[in-house]
Design a protein around this motif. Sequence first.
Motif, PDB file in Angstrom:
ATOM      1  N   GLU A 109       0.850  -1.193   0.000  1.00  0.00           N
ATOM      2  CA  GLU A 109       0.000   0.000   0.000  1.00  0.00           C
ATOM      3  C   GLU A 109       0.882   1.238   0.000  1.00  0.00           C
ATOM      4  OE1 GLU A 109      -3.190   0.169  -0.285  1.00  0.00           O
ATOM      5  OE2 GLU A 109      -3.737  -1.946   0.050  1.00  0.00           O
ATOM      6  N   ARG A 110       0.330   2.351  -0.437  1.00  0.00           N
ATOM      7  CA  ARG A 110       1.029   3.622  -0.311  1.00  0.00           C
ATOM      8  C   ARG A 110       1.273   3.913   1.156  1.00  0.00           C
ATOM      9  NH1 ARG A 110       3.047   7.371  -4.214  1.00  0.00           N
ATOM     10  NH2 ARG A 110       2.842   8.801  -2.448  1.00  0.00           N
ATOM     11  N   ALA A 111       2.498   4.274   1.506  1.00  0.00           N
ATOM     12  CA  ALA A 111       2.840   4.537   2.902  1.00  0.00           C
ATOM     13  C   ALA A 111       2.104   5.754   3.446  1.00  0.00           C
ATOM     14  CB  ALA A 111       4.345   4.728   3.043  1.00  0.00           C
ATOM     15  N   ASP A 112       1.735   6.702   2.558  1.00  0.00           N
ATOM     16  CA  ASP A 112       1.080   7.921   3.011  1.00  0.00           C
ATOM     17  C   ASP A 112      -0.441   7.850   2.890  1.00  0.00           C
ATOM     18  OD1 ASP A 112       0.840   7.964   0.284  1.00  0.00           O
ATOM     19  OD2 ASP A 112       1.725   9.963  -0.006  1.00  0.00           O
ATOM     20  N   ARG A 113      -0.983   6.658   2.733  1.00  0.00           N
ATOM     21  CA  ARG A 113      -2.440   6.511   2.619  1.00  0.00           C
ATOM     22  C   ARG A 113      -3.121   6.944   3.910  1.00  0.00           C
ATOM     23  NH1 ARG A 113      -5.748   0.985   0.911  1.00  0.00           N
ATOM     24  NH2 ARG A 113      -7.841   1.882   1.120  1.00  0.00           N
ATOM     25  N   THR A 114      -4.220   7.659   3.797  1.00  0.00           N
ATOM     26  CA  THR A 114      -4.994   8.115   4.952  1.00  0.00           C
ATOM     27  C   THR A 114      -6.058   7.092   5.285  1.00  0.00           C
ATOM     28  OG1 THR A 114      -4.627  10.438   4.389  1.00  0.00           O
ATOM     29  CG2 THR A 114      -6.457   9.942   5.874  1.00  0.00           C
ATOM     30  N   LEU A 115      -5.974   6.528   6.488  1.00  0.00           N
ATOM     31  CA  LEU A 115      -6.938   5.518   6.920  1.00  0.00           C
ATOM     32  C   LEU A 115      -7.663   5.909   8.205  1.00  0.00           C
ATOM     33  CD1 LEU A 115      -4.927   2.213   6.291  1.00  0.00           C
ATOM     34  CD2 LEU A 115      -6.821   3.109   4.934  1.00  0.00           C
ATOM     35  N   TYR A 116      -7.081   6.828   8.955  1.00  0.00           N
ATOM     36  CA  TYR A 116      -7.689   7.169  10.239  1.00  0.00           C
ATOM     37  C   TYR A 116      -8.977   7.955  10.023  1.00  0.00           C
ATOM     38  CZ  TYR A 116      -8.405   9.076  14.890  1.00  0.00           C
ATOM     39  OH  TYR A 116      -8.963   9.432  16.105  1.00  0.00           O
ATOM     40  N   GLY A 117      -9.994   7.591  10.769  1.00  0.00           N
ATOM     41  CA  GLY A 117     -11.269   8.296  10.690  1.00  0.00           C
ATOM     42  C   GLY A 117     -12.330   7.543  11.458  1.00  0.00           C
ATOM     43  N   ALA A 118     -13.544   7.994  11.333  1.00  0.00           N
ATOM     44  CA  ALA A 118     -14.657   7.340  12.021  1.00  0.00           C
ATOM     45  C   ALA A 118     -14.861   5.934  11.457  1.00  0.00           C
ATOM     46  CB  ALA A 118     -15.920   8.168  11.849  1.00  0.00           C
ATOM     47  N   GLY A 119     -15.265   5.042  12.318  1.00  0.00           N
ATOM     48  CA  GLY A 119     -15.589   3.691  11.881  1.00  0.00           C
ATOM     49  C   GLY A 119     -14.439   2.710  11.911  1.00  0.00           C
ATOM     50  N   LEU A 120     -13.333   3.053  12.582  1.00  0.00           N
ATOM     51  CA  LEU A 120     -12.209   2.113  12.658  1.00  0.00           C
ATOM     52  C   LEU A 120     -12.646   0.761  13.215  1.00  0.00           C
ATOM     53  CD1 LEU A 120      -9.158   4.173  13.993  1.00  0.00           C
ATOM     54  CD2 LEU A 120      -9.544   3.324  11.678  1.00  0.00           C
ATOM     55  N   GLY A 121     -13.453   0.807  14.263  1.00  0.00           N
ATOM     56  CA  GLY A 121     -13.882  -0.416  14.925  1.00  0.00           C
ATOM     57  C   GLY A 121     -14.915  -1.200  14.135  1.00  0.00           C
ATOM     58  N   ARG A 122     -15.483  -0.580  13.095  1.00  0.00           N
ATOM     59  CA  ARG A 122     -16.465  -1.286  12.267  1.00  0.00           C
ATOM     60  C   ARG A 122     -15.838  -1.936  11.041  1.00  0.00           C
ATOM     61  NH1 ARG A 122     -19.219   3.558  13.036  1.00  0.00           N
ATOM     62  NH2 ARG A 122     -18.983   4.100  10.825  1.00  0.00           N
ATOM     63  N   HIS A 123     -14.693  -1.432  10.591  1.00  0.00           N
ATOM     64  CA  HIS A 123     -14.154  -1.887   9.317  1.00  0.00           C
ATOM     65  C   HIS A 123     -12.726  -2.395   9.363  1.00  0.00           C
ATOM     66  CE1 HIS A 123     -17.721  -0.094   7.589  1.00  0.00           C
ATOM     67  NE2 HIS A 123     -17.389   1.076   8.104  1.00  0.00           N
ATOM     68  N   LEU A 124     -11.887  -1.873  10.243  1.00  0.00           N
ATOM     69  CA  LEU A 124     -10.460  -2.160  10.149  1.00  0.00           C
ATOM     70  C   LEU A 124      -9.837  -2.734  11.409  1.00  0.00           C
ATOM     71  CD1 LEU A 124      -7.718  -2.023   8.741  1.00  0.00           C
ATOM     72  CD2 LEU A 124      -7.621   0.423   9.272  1.00  0.00           C
ATOM     73  N   CYS A 125     -10.225  -2.239  12.582  1.00  0.00           N
ATOM     74  CA  CYS A 125      -9.490  -2.553  13.811  1.00  0.00           C
ATOM     75  C   CYS A 125     -10.314  -3.351  14.810  1.00  0.00           C
ATOM     76  CB  CYS A 125      -9.030  -1.253  14.489  1.00  0.00           C
ATOM     77  SG  CYS A 125      -7.813  -0.334  13.559  1.00  0.00           S
ATOM     78  N   THR A 126      -9.598  -4.157  15.604  1.00  0.00           N
ATOM     79  CA  THR A 126     -10.204  -4.809  16.753  1.00  0.00           C
ATOM     80  C   THR A 126     -10.372  -3.771  17.868  1.00  0.00           C
ATOM     81  OG1 THR A 126      -8.077  -5.366  17.759  1.00  0.00           O
ATOM     82  CG2 THR A 126      -8.988  -6.935  16.163  1.00  0.00           C
ATOM     83  N   PRO A 127     -11.185  -4.075  18.874  1.00  0.00           N
ATOM     84  CA  PRO A 127     -11.326  -3.133  19.999  1.00  0.00           C
ATOM     85  C   PRO A 127      -9.987  -2.746  20.618  1.00  0.00           C
ATOM     86  CG  PRO A 127     -13.032  -4.789  20.123  1.00  0.00           C
ATOM     87  CD  PRO A 127     -12.118  -5.210  19.004  1.00  0.00           C
ATOM     88  N   ARG A 128      -9.084  -3.710  20.766  1.00  0.00           N
ATOM     89  CA  ARG A 128      -7.778  -3.421  21.348  1.00  0.00           C
ATOM     90  C   ARG A 128      -6.979  -2.485  20.447  1.00  0.00           C
ATOM     91  NH1 ARG A 128      -4.451  -2.282  25.415  1.00  0.00           N
ATOM     92  NH2 ARG A 128      -2.357  -3.175  25.161  1.00  0.00           N
TER      93      ARG A 128
END
Length: 276
Positions: free
Chosen positions: A131-150
């Motif tokens: 992936e592009r190293a400078d890709r923007t991923l942070y935002g609302a919905g992290l826990g719904r699409h990308l990340c575990t609760p931890r």
Amino acid sequence: MVITGPRGDWNRVRGDLATHATAVLYAQLDDWRPEQAGGPRLRTLLGRDWARYLDLTHPEVRTRFAASRVLLKFAAGAALRVPPQAVELGYTPSGRPYLHGYDGVQISLSHTEDLLLVGLATGAVIGVDAERADRTLYGAGLGRHLCTPREVELIEAMAPQDRDPALVRLWTLKEAYSKAIGLGMQFRFTDFGFETDGTPTEVRRPDGTPGTGNEWAFCTYSLLGRYTISVAVGDSGFGVTTDTQAHTMLDDGIVDALAEALGADEPGHRRDDDWW
């Protein structure tokens, strides 16, 4: 390792497989543009992927699709010591590519922008992602699409400038692991995770407890100053295949038929590096 076109250093691929049972290589799209092969040669190289190639309408997507498959076939051909046009790709229901008739070599593929990435492994499953190293991923919905609760908890505790790089790393690790186990996007990224401190030694459950053991190895690298790539390698349980040459992995009758069909021993027949 970088492969600068069909005449690249394929001995390094064979050497890495012999020494480490894995090989990861990358290439620039411009070195593998399908128009350099010509229509009839490209059709032969793509094989069953030719129809999929013709169905693609977006020029850039079409180019990356063809270039990545041709690179993968050259890499697999180098490992198996067969012409690239003799390598036939198949796909599981999840979309994972595999080599028809060569169970001893596992493959993985990723591409983004002008980067092509290929992973090969013997006696192991492998997944790669870029992936592009400078890709923007942070935002609302992290826990719904990308990340575990931890992971959400740890990302939120980071300095703002550190969040996106950490998320790109997590994304590529999850993609690589999902590809290696053959589930792709069917395995929700919120159902498994990794540590966010740069030490991906094992898969984590949603609560952060260990989910795998030492049968898996993970690595993340910065490439060309603008990409983040991750590699996941898991023990298949069948041991390492030390000899990947096609004549030792296939029935002799199949090898003879391939040689006859391809005219591999005929004077004046195209060598591997003439197919471009």
